[in-house]
Write a protein that holds these residues in place. Structure first.
Motif: not given
Lengths: 468, 468, 468
Positions: C378, C399, C408
């Protein structure tokens, strides 16, 4: 139709645009402080008329001819002189027409912004340049260049230049600077000390250059101590002609802090002709630290411009020589590279080292954290390929949050294209005002603070950082 | 409710949005030129119906299954075939339901944009895909796929494809391309020469592949000269099936320009099985330069796609094979890597080398300065992970100011997902129109110029750069 | 006048701002989950009043004193204690005045946002801090700090903290955590296991630290097996005090997966004092993989924070010690560095490894592709120098398209500045809402989805990823 719009480069949003307009109105007429550039001091010394539109605007501008070259135009056809004297295009009108026919290539580039600004404000042109209007442009500009108000000193005044720095080699006798002073003209033109030819063992003629420096200064460059003394004397000479800074154009940002014994041995190798590539790199590295030591003594502000792979195209270099648009940026390290110099001088509040980069990845990762800590460090503005609206914006977005505005040093134009100077400063002022306006509209800054900052970025910071 | 909005991806600002709308209106119906992609030529040759929704949209799309895998879904449960034939999920409806239940993972991704575009425009769906609507979607799409107007050739026409390139290995006999030609169908499908299996010593079966190439072409690949001749003949064969380009997917951008003696010895090592990792890298490097030499002869446009660490996940590779979403970009150098090739051919105006990157840090620092100088170089569009709204925007923002628009080559979809092709081109057109609109609103470009550029970026540049 | 505006950090565009307001309204009052930070557990254990405004807000905050230091303020004059006990400024009012006089340096920085938020919401101040208002501020804040409602536990409640993690060394006896539990206070404060002092051979006192760990845990650290067992036991002890995570602050992201024999030999070298720099790096690398193995057993979430060159300024380190603002980010590789760990554990769905970076160039190129593939990975939020509006925005922009939102883990404040915690979470919530609002206005996301995401990013993802 006008070539330039009064709101160019401002934010699209109406509220932000209104703030940007107010900020810009308060700085647009400030004098230009140009602390770093490459205009020819002979222009100001001799004050001769510029020859023709192509000689003024096309032939010396590598931003222009590199783009045309990339799209298949031969440099010979743009009048770029060959090393061996092979004839090239000599008709300035033919050169101008070729340039005009390719003007669309510059859409979206800063060159387009600068040229249109020049065409509109300096030459009062109001149609777009193209193949169709090439002759109209040529005749119009040629007629203007013949007028006295288009001579260098008149333009200097018209451009509202408070002070401009040129850049000279230590081997330069500064005759043009002397002539300017002798002439009684009140324009302020200062030199800057660029020692690459006598500091970089890979520079063409390096050893002869060092020997010439010894002769000029009366120093024995047979020893490293004598070589350093020659620099000290030459820096003092440059200061007589207004120099407040030095400029170092190294391939990397590497610095070193060798012992005296190591340094002497290294100097012997580079002067003895037995230096390896690593020796050359190490010598440049050591000399940055030596120059910082001298700056602490004589107060010259130090500029480090690393990260360009010069003369990437060997065929072009062989045929046309240096500085023909084939310099390509490379990945550049600062955190390790600057450490030896910073270990020794980074905490000195009396020293100013201004660092530039062509590697934008270092803005947020390395340069802003370094400049936001070391008292001796400041960040130079977005440079060369990044002296552009998007480039300047990335600079502010990626450095401000960590280094603040006050570890930066305002704008410099870094140009040899004299007529582009007002355009370049105007772009910088607009982009900074746009950036500040967005901070105001995002409620991160009050408008009174933005006004103070706009003035600082357009004028005060450059003047103070460069001691001008 | 509609899944897609007519103003999607346009600027928020009303003035900029209005310009973007006008620009987009003028390009949205232009034919699709798809100069680089990976659709299966068998589709066009056989014109068979697609099997089911999962087989069309989920199972072959590594953008989809990598995301689901990252969140804990097993590839077996998505029907991805195993190398050893261990059974996997065989029920397409079960696969579809798993996909639908995780559709929220794609929020903010280009995959979501492409799929919603496909659902809305190709299948006339107007509810959002979710666990709840999974069956509704499945039944609806399955019913459509059975119709004749959903067969590949009908979709080709519906998508308004003017020309599409597929990519084949030199060992491919191009039977599907031959069948397309023999069929009398008027759709234009061309091949492209992708020699990685016979150029990369690390490719599975490399030496056997080279020997097969020798047999196919009747060349003695026991010598480097014979090996090169085999390439020449095979390129000529590919040209018979419309090829206008080659494609090179190397781990780095490294090129080399060895002497004939060195090259022959290197070839002997890689074919003799004694090659080191450095030999393999050097051979790939040398072959890029050799391919450039051939391109100068036969006119094929050369594409270099470097910088992916393929098959990063060894367990996945062992179980499911190549191309399963575990290819990870790496830092990529161009300035040094391309120099040997550019030293030899960079100034050739008759050569076109299109360079792509997965390392965006090179856009402004390396690629734009290189393409803005070398006549032989052009920049490919934002690629793979960067074929996305933000990725395309960064590409334009970071390349335009130095390389201009005209050193880029328009868009390519680079996809094996046939139904996503119109969606991908639509996203590119919208993002380019948005970018141009902001230049217009920022008074950096006039709207008539933006219209010309919008057309160039959507259609003309790809067609011209790839000679299609 | 108010120091902070209710629309701060929202988009300028009216439509986008309206959406951002609605999203923010739905998350602004959510409790704070602070899964990673450096507040002092003694505050919560002892609940003593904070001493004075300078001790609370200036002296412990390296964001503040690094900026002042960069502009020539001596650390001694800010009350930073020296290693050798040389006296420094002891008058908190004098320190406060120096800080106030330089407050303009923080224009455009997140520190300014956090402080103004604190001044306005915690202390009800409504004039800007400056040299002129320094005493007014000092007196006002000092008066408030004396009140019971400004003690740590009261602030904890006022800040609406649901749970906060501190960070402790394995050598810490967790006495403050024990005292918090013994006190009966209902605030949830948990520890986190940060083993750098016993994992990093370059850490000051490493070998003594390891021996101390052996004593504390009753393990024989003379063997690697015993050393690992000591970690296991200590992790179990930390879990008793609520730990759900470990934290690893290595100079690089390098991991290793050595054989037991190699590991034992390496351990012998690092404990025997004969370790080279490469040994030290390799030991840190191996220990990340060992820690991942333990996490798979005991369920602790693993955080890797690489890429800071600590203590870059040796003079400052010698005079003032660690953590004085001279930590500089460096270029960081993840694709190769993490491979050994990922080869072994990357496909484990029961493991969570959260990776952070100070090198933003890895967001789109390396981290998002890795996290968008490996089930165990993550992405931690924008960190340290990038915990800022622009930094967070770049994180999302670079991202989201490849990793999505769901790879995330929400926000963490990572701070030792207790009063800044609500401000930092507020900035993160605003920036995420602004980002989501722009996706909505660009028709890439529906508003109901954005509401769900806003809640996830502000609250749920952190709670779930960290198992809190």
């Amino acid at each position: 139709m006008s070539l330039i719009h009064e709101d160019r480069l401002f934010p699209a949003d109406a509220a932000a645009r209104a703030v940007a307009r107010r900020l810009y109105a308060s700085v647009k007429d400030l004098p230009i402080v140009s602390p770093h550039g490459h205009t020819d001091p002979a222009w100001y010394a001799q004050n001769a008329a510029f020859a023709d539109p192509a000689a003024l605007l096309v032939v010396p501008d590598h931003y222009i001819f590199r783009m045309l070259y990339s799209q298949g135009v031969r440099l010979e056809d743009l009048g770029i002189a060959t090393v061996d004297g092979t004839p090239v295009e000599a008709d300035p009108r033919a050169i101008w027409r070729r340039f005009a026919a390719h003007y669309h290539l510059f859409r979206g580039t800063p060159t387009r912004l600068w040229l249109d600004h020049t065409f509109a404000t300096l030459f009062d042109l109001d149609v777009r340049l193209s193949e169709r209007t090439a002759d109209l442009y040529y005749d119009h500009i040629a007629e203007r260049l013949a007028r006295p108000e288009y001579r260098p000193r008149a333009l200097f005044d018209r451009f509202n230049i408070e002070v401009i720095a040129t850049t000279e080699s230590p081997l330069d006798d500064l005759r043009h600077h002397a002539a300017i002073r002798a002439s009684g003209w009140n324009g302020r033109v200062v030199t800057a000390y660029r020692p690459d030819p006598v500091v970089d063992p890979d520079f063409a003629g390096f050893r002869d250059n060092v020997r010439a420096l010894g002769e000029i200064t009366g120093c024995d460059v047979g020893t490293f101590a004598g070589y350093l003394e020659a620099h000290r004397r030459r820096r003092a000479y440059f200061k007589e002609f207004g120099a407040t800074s030095t400029d170092h154009g190294h391939p990397t940002a590497r610095t070193a802090d060798l012992s005296p014994v190591e340094t002497e041995a290294l100097y012997a190798r580079v002067m003895g002709g037995s230096a390896t590539a690593e020796d050359a790199e190490l010598f440049r590295a050591q000399m940055l630290t030596e120059m910082a030591a001298m700056s602490l003594d004589d107060g010259l502000v130090m500029q480090i411009h690393p990260g360009s792979a010069r003369n990437h195209n060997p065929r072009l270099l062989a045929r046309f020589g240096r500085d023909k648009g084939a310099d390509i940026p490379t990945r550049t390290d600062y955190v390790g590279a600057l450490k030896p110099l910073l270990d020794r001088f980074g905490n000195e509040r009396a020293l100013t080292v201004i660092v530039f980069t062509l590697d934008e990845t270092t803005y947020a990762r390395e340069l802003a954290p370094l400049a936001g800590h070391y008292p001796a460090l400041r960040l130079g503005p977005a440079w060369w390929f990044h002296d552009s609206p998007e480039g300047m914006r990335r600079f502010r977005e990626q450095t401000t949050e960590t280094a603040g505005f006050y570890n930066t040093v305002g704008f410099n134009d870094d140009t040899r294209a004299f007529p582009s100077i007002p355009a370049r400063h105007d772009v910088a002022r607009r982009i900074d005002c746009a950036f500040l306006a967005e901070l105001v509209v995002g409620h991160r800054l009050d408008e009174d603070e933005a006004h103070e900052l706009a003035h600082d970025l357009a004028y005060r910071l450059a003047k103070e950082a460069y001691k001008l």
